[in-house]
Design an enzyme around this catalytic site. Structure first.
Site, PDB file in Angstrom:
ATOM      1  N   LYS A  44       0.879  -1.190   0.000  1.00 51.74           N
ATOM      2  CA  LYS A  44       0.000   0.000   0.000  1.00 51.74           C
ATOM      3  C   LYS A  44       0.907   1.228   0.000  1.00 51.74           C
ATOM      4  CE  LYS A  44      -3.824  -2.452   0.732  1.00 51.74           C
ATOM      5  NZ  LYS A  44      -5.025  -2.521  -0.096  1.00 51.74           N
ATOM      6  N   LYS A 104      -2.336   1.495  -2.630  1.00 50.15           N
ATOM      7  CA  LYS A 104      -2.692   0.544  -3.715  1.00 50.15           C
ATOM      8  C   LYS A 104      -1.972   0.911  -5.012  1.00 50.15           C
ATOM      9  CE  LYS A 104      -7.055  -0.753  -3.997  1.00 50.15           C
ATOM     10  NZ  LYS A 104      -8.112  -1.548  -3.340  1.00 50.15           N
ATOM     11  N   LYS A 112       2.115  -9.313  -1.818  1.00 48.23           N
ATOM     12  CA  LYS A 112       1.404  -9.362  -3.102  1.00 48.23           C
ATOM     13  C   LYS A 112       1.178  -7.938  -3.609  1.00 48.23           C
ATOM     14  CE  LYS A 112      -3.133  -9.936  -3.199  1.00 48.23           C
ATOM     15  NZ  LYS A 112      -3.654  -8.564  -3.255  1.00 48.23           N
ATOM     16  N   ASP A 147      -1.451  -5.183  -5.193  1.00 45.99           N
ATOM     17  CA  ASP A 147      -2.881  -4.971  -4.988  1.00 45.99           C
ATOM     18  C   ASP A 147      -3.641  -5.301  -6.268  1.00 45.99           C
ATOM     19  OD1 ASP A 147      -4.075  -2.686  -2.490  1.00 45.99           O
ATOM     20  OD2 ASP A 147      -5.023  -4.454  -3.342  1.00 45.99           O
ATOM     21  N   GLU A 148      -4.962  -5.467  -6.110  1.00 43.11           N
ATOM     22  CA  GLU A 148      -5.713  -6.026  -7.246  1.00 43.11           C
ATOM     23  C   GLU A 148      -5.783  -5.073  -8.437  1.00 43.11           C
ATOM     24  OE1 GLU A 148      -7.061  -5.295  -4.338  1.00 43.11           O
ATOM     25  OE2 GLU A 148      -8.464  -3.674  -4.798  1.00 43.11           O
ATOM     26  N   HIS A 173      -7.286 -13.538  -6.926  1.00 48.36           N
ATOM     27  CA  HIS A 173      -8.020 -12.455  -6.253  1.00 48.36           C
ATOM     28  C   HIS A 173      -9.429 -12.414  -6.829  1.00 48.36           C
ATOM     29  CE1 HIS A 173      -9.115  -8.537  -4.633  1.00 48.36           C
ATOM     30  NE2 HIS A 173      -8.036  -8.575  -3.905  1.00 48.36           N
ATOM     31  N   ARG A 174     -10.399 -12.086  -6.006  1.00 45.75           N
ATOM     32  CA  ARG A 174     -11.808 -12.162  -6.450  1.00 45.75           C
ATOM     33  C   ARG A 174     -12.465 -10.783  -6.627  1.00 45.75           C
ATOM     34  NH1 ARG A 174     -15.126 -13.844  -0.924  1.00 45.75           N
ATOM     35  NH2 ARG A 174     -14.241 -12.179   0.364  1.00 45.75           N
ATOM     36  N   HIS A 210      -8.955 -15.753  -2.395  1.00 45.79           N
ATOM     37  CA  HIS A 210      -9.598 -14.911  -1.387  1.00 45.79           C
ATOM     38  C   HIS A 210     -10.990 -15.483  -1.151  1.00 45.79           C
ATOM     39  CE1 HIS A 210      -6.861 -11.282  -1.313  1.00 45.79           C
ATOM     40  NE2 HIS A 210      -6.318 -12.065  -2.230  1.00 45.79           N
ATOM     41  N   LYS A 240     -13.008  -5.825   7.154  1.00 46.40           N
ATOM     42  CA  LYS A 240     -13.828  -4.796   6.468  1.00 46.40           C
ATOM     43  C   LYS A 240     -14.776  -5.352   5.429  1.00 46.40           C
ATOM     44  CE  LYS A 240     -10.675  -3.527   2.620  1.00 46.40           C
ATOM     45  NZ  LYS A 240      -9.600  -2.638   2.139  1.00 46.40           N
ATOM     46  N   GLY A 270      -8.703  -8.172   4.188  1.00 42.51           N
ATOM     47  CA  GLY A 270      -9.692  -7.092   4.188  1.00 42.51           C
ATOM     48  C   GLY A 270      -9.881  -6.503   5.574  1.00 42.51           C
ATOM     49  N   GLY A 271      -9.164  -5.447   5.873  1.00 41.74           N
ATOM     50  CA  GLY A 271      -9.357  -4.761   7.150  1.00 41.74           C
ATOM     51  C   GLY A 271      -8.754  -5.508   8.322  1.00 41.74           C
ATOM     52  N   GLN A 330      -3.792 -12.051   5.321  1.00 43.18           N
ATOM     53  CA  GLN A 330      -3.110 -10.889   4.715  1.00 43.18           C
ATOM     54  C   GLN A 330      -3.610  -9.583   5.297  1.00 43.18           C
ATOM     55  OE1 GLN A 330      -2.752 -12.776   0.199  1.00 43.18           O
ATOM     56  NE2 GLN A 330      -3.762 -10.839   0.533  1.00 43.18           N
ATOM     57  N   GLY A 345      -3.030  -5.256   4.704  1.00 38.70           N
ATOM     58  CA  GLY A 345      -2.346  -4.150   4.017  1.00 38.70           C
ATOM     59  C   GLY A 345      -2.195  -3.009   5.014  1.00 38.70           C
TER      60      GLY A 345
HETATM   61  O1  RUB Z   1      -6.140  -5.165  -0.489  1.00 41.40           O
HETATM   62  C1  RUB Z   1      -6.891  -5.829   0.204  1.00 41.40           C
HETATM   63  C2  RUB Z   1      -6.925  -5.693   1.686  1.00 41.40           C
HETATM   64  O2  RUB Z   1      -6.272  -4.521   2.094  1.00 41.40           O
HETATM   65  P1  RUB Z   1      -6.402  -4.100   3.648  1.00 41.40           P
HETATM   66  O3  RUB Z   1      -5.758  -5.180   4.455  1.00 41.40           O
HETATM   67  O4  RUB Z   1      -5.690  -2.801   3.741  1.00 41.40           O
HETATM   68  O5  RUB Z   1      -7.870  -3.991   3.939  1.00 41.40           O
HETATM   69  C3  RUB Z   1      -7.741  -6.842  -0.467  1.00 41.40           C
HETATM   70  O6  RUB Z   1      -7.691  -6.643  -1.881  1.00 41.40           O
HETATM   71  C4  RUB Z   1      -9.204  -6.857  -0.126  1.00 41.40           C
HETATM   72  O7  RUB Z   1      -9.451  -6.750   1.195  1.00 41.40           O
HETATM   73  C5  RUB Z   1      -9.773  -8.128  -0.702  1.00 41.40           C
HETATM   74  O8  RUB Z   1     -10.881  -8.516   0.041  1.00 41.40           O
HETATM   75  P2  RUB Z   1     -11.355 -10.045  -0.052  1.00 41.40           P
HETATM   76  O9  RUB Z   1     -10.198 -10.837   0.462  1.00 41.40           O
HETATM   77  O10 RUB Z   1     -12.573 -10.100   0.830  1.00 41.40           O
HETATM   78  O11 RUB Z   1     -11.648 -10.331  -1.481  1.00 41.40           O
HETATM   79 MG    MG Z   2      -6.575  -5.125  -2.450  1.00 39.36          MG
END
Ligand code: RUB
Ligand code: MG
Length: 422
Positions: free
Chosen positions: A162, A164, A188, A190-191, A279-280, A312, A319, A349-350, A370, A372
């Site tokens: 991050k 992103k 990794k 970011d998406e 990644h989804r 994922h 989050k 995610g969060g 994971q 970020g």
């Molecule tokens: O970059 C992040 C998390 O970053 P952070 O840790 O800063 O929130 C992921 O792409 C999403 O959360 C994916 O969510 P999922 O795994 O539910 O698809």
């Molecule tokens: Mg991401």
């Protein structure tokens, strides 16, 4: 010539699927002007051989027998207003072996748009072994992934670089290096990071894989990097070549925005020594609503068949949405023996060090956890955030609370001070 098949002709309530048939479970709500059996029959017809004019299902003998059959209708399973759950059995010859696109164009295609069907959700798909065997499946398996980073007794831990977007390749590599030497197994992309004007793919991969080697040297531990190769099929192959030429052994694909056909292509292309992190991004456009779309469980089944090594799959805490029972069911599926290798679920995610224990309590250690923001937002920076995640993972693996572990770890104690354990 046999009678044309009305939609209700595709209903055989109380029937049983043959063991070599594919079976779908749908939640369905229909308009007032039709009955549940008619609507279920319409879904079965449109997702197999039929259309609205019944005569066309009997162009010659043998076609009718290929039609899908509604074998179960449970109108107590809905809100009681024109709805319920239907299970539909499909003869295997309706499907092209090894092709998720063709299977989805059947069982997750036109049927969502039928005018008499107000809501439709593909809840689950059970594949017969004959079809499962036609797919590549994952290359590695959970055991191989965990042993690569020596994490057989704890969850694998990682971060997403991050911000992103915005970093240059050298800055990206530096953040990754800090996370790895802090103690993370995985870094990794970011998406939405691909080949950017400010962060070219080739330069990023070269710099970050060099940083990985330096971090491995410094820590004496094997590390993993998941560069995001998401693009067209051809371009993904070129990017995978760049990863391999720089000594990489994993790629990341946003499987839904890249598409199932492209995922098949890259799985075939990289072969059985290279991991694919799935990644989804975008899934919640159709997995989130309980009464319409395609479930994440079904998406997970398609992804594992295509051959993602990591997926994922929700975290329950954090989050992103995703109810506990549904996420546990997906994790159980991804780890289960299905005649193809297992896929390691990814919780993300969060998340932050304070909740790693909760994630492991709910979802187990055969997981990639994971964070970020929960790493790079550490008051003492990325390296300390990586250390805190690693300490949290080790304590979860040992069954020790994070609070207790924090007594011996300044990085973890500072993380708990900032983010707590919720
Ligand atoms: O970059 C992040 C998390 O970053 P952070 O840790 O800063 O929130 C992921 O792409 C999403 O959360 C994916 O969510 P999922 O795994 O539910 O698809
Ligand atoms: Mg991401």
């Amino acid at each position: 010539m046999t009678e044309g098949l009305e939609y209700t002709g595709f209903v055989e309530d109380g029937g049983t699927p043959d063991e070599d048939e594919l079976v779908c479970e749908f939640y369905l709500k229909h308009v007032d002007s039709v009955e549940f059996d008619w609507a279920s029959g319409a879904v079965a017809a449109e997702s197999s051989i039929g259309t609205w004019d019944p005569s066309l299902t009997t162009m010659r003998d043998g076609i009718r027998e290929m039609g899908a059959r509604v074998v179960e209708m449970d109108t107590d399973a809905g809100d009681g207003r024109n709805d319920g759950v239907a299970r539909i059995a499909y003869p295997t010859e309706l499907f092209e072996p090894g092709s998720i696109p063709q299977i989805l164009s059947s069982v997750a295609g036109n049927i969502f748009g039928l005018s008499e069907v107000v809501n439709l959700r593909l809840k689950d798909v059970v594949f017969p072994s004959e079809l499962v065997e036609s797919f590549a499946g994952p290359a590695l398996g959970i055991g191989t992934i965990r042993s690569r980073v020596d994490a057989e007794d704890r969850p694998v831990v990682g971060t997403i670089v991050k911000p992103k977007l915005g970093l240059r390749p050298d800055e990206h590599a530096e953040v990754a290096y800090e996370g790895w030497v802090g103690g993370l197994d995985v870094v990794k992309d970011d998406e939405n990071l691909a080949d950017m004007s400010f962060n070219g793919f080739d330069d990023r991969v070269e710099a970050t894989l060099e940083a990985k080697r330096e971090a491995e040297e410094e820590t004496g531990e094997q590390k993993l990097y998941f560069p995001n190769i998401t693009a067209s099929g051809d371009e993904m192959k070129k990017r995978a070549d760049v990863v391999l030429q720089n000594g990489g052994d994993y790629v990341m694909v946003d499987i839904l925005t890249a598409g199932w056909g492209a995922l098949h292509e890259i799985r075939d292309y990289v072969g059985d020594d290279v991991g694919i992190h799935g990644h989804r991004a975008g899934h919640a456009a159709f997995t989130r609503l309980p009464y319409h779309g395609v479930s994440m469980l079904a998406v997970a089944k398609f992804a594992r068949l295509c051959g993602v090594d990591n997926l994922h799959a929700g975290a329950v805490v954090g989050k992103m949405e995703g109810g506990r029972d549904e996420v546990v069911e997906i994790y159980d599926f991804l780890r289960s023996d299905r005649g193809i290798k297992t896929t390691i679920p990814v919780a993300s995610g969060g998340l932050h060090p304070g909740v790693v224990g909760d994630v492991v309590d709910i979802l187990g250690s055969e997981t990639v956890v994971q964070a970020g923001g929960g790493v790079h937002g550490h008051p003492d920076g990325t390296r300390a955030g990586g250390r805190a995640m690693r300490e949290a993972a080790e304590s979860a693996g040992e069954g020790v609370s994070v609070e207790e572990r924090a007594e011996e770890s300044e990085a973890l104690a500072t993380a708990l001070e900032k983010w707590g354990t919720e």
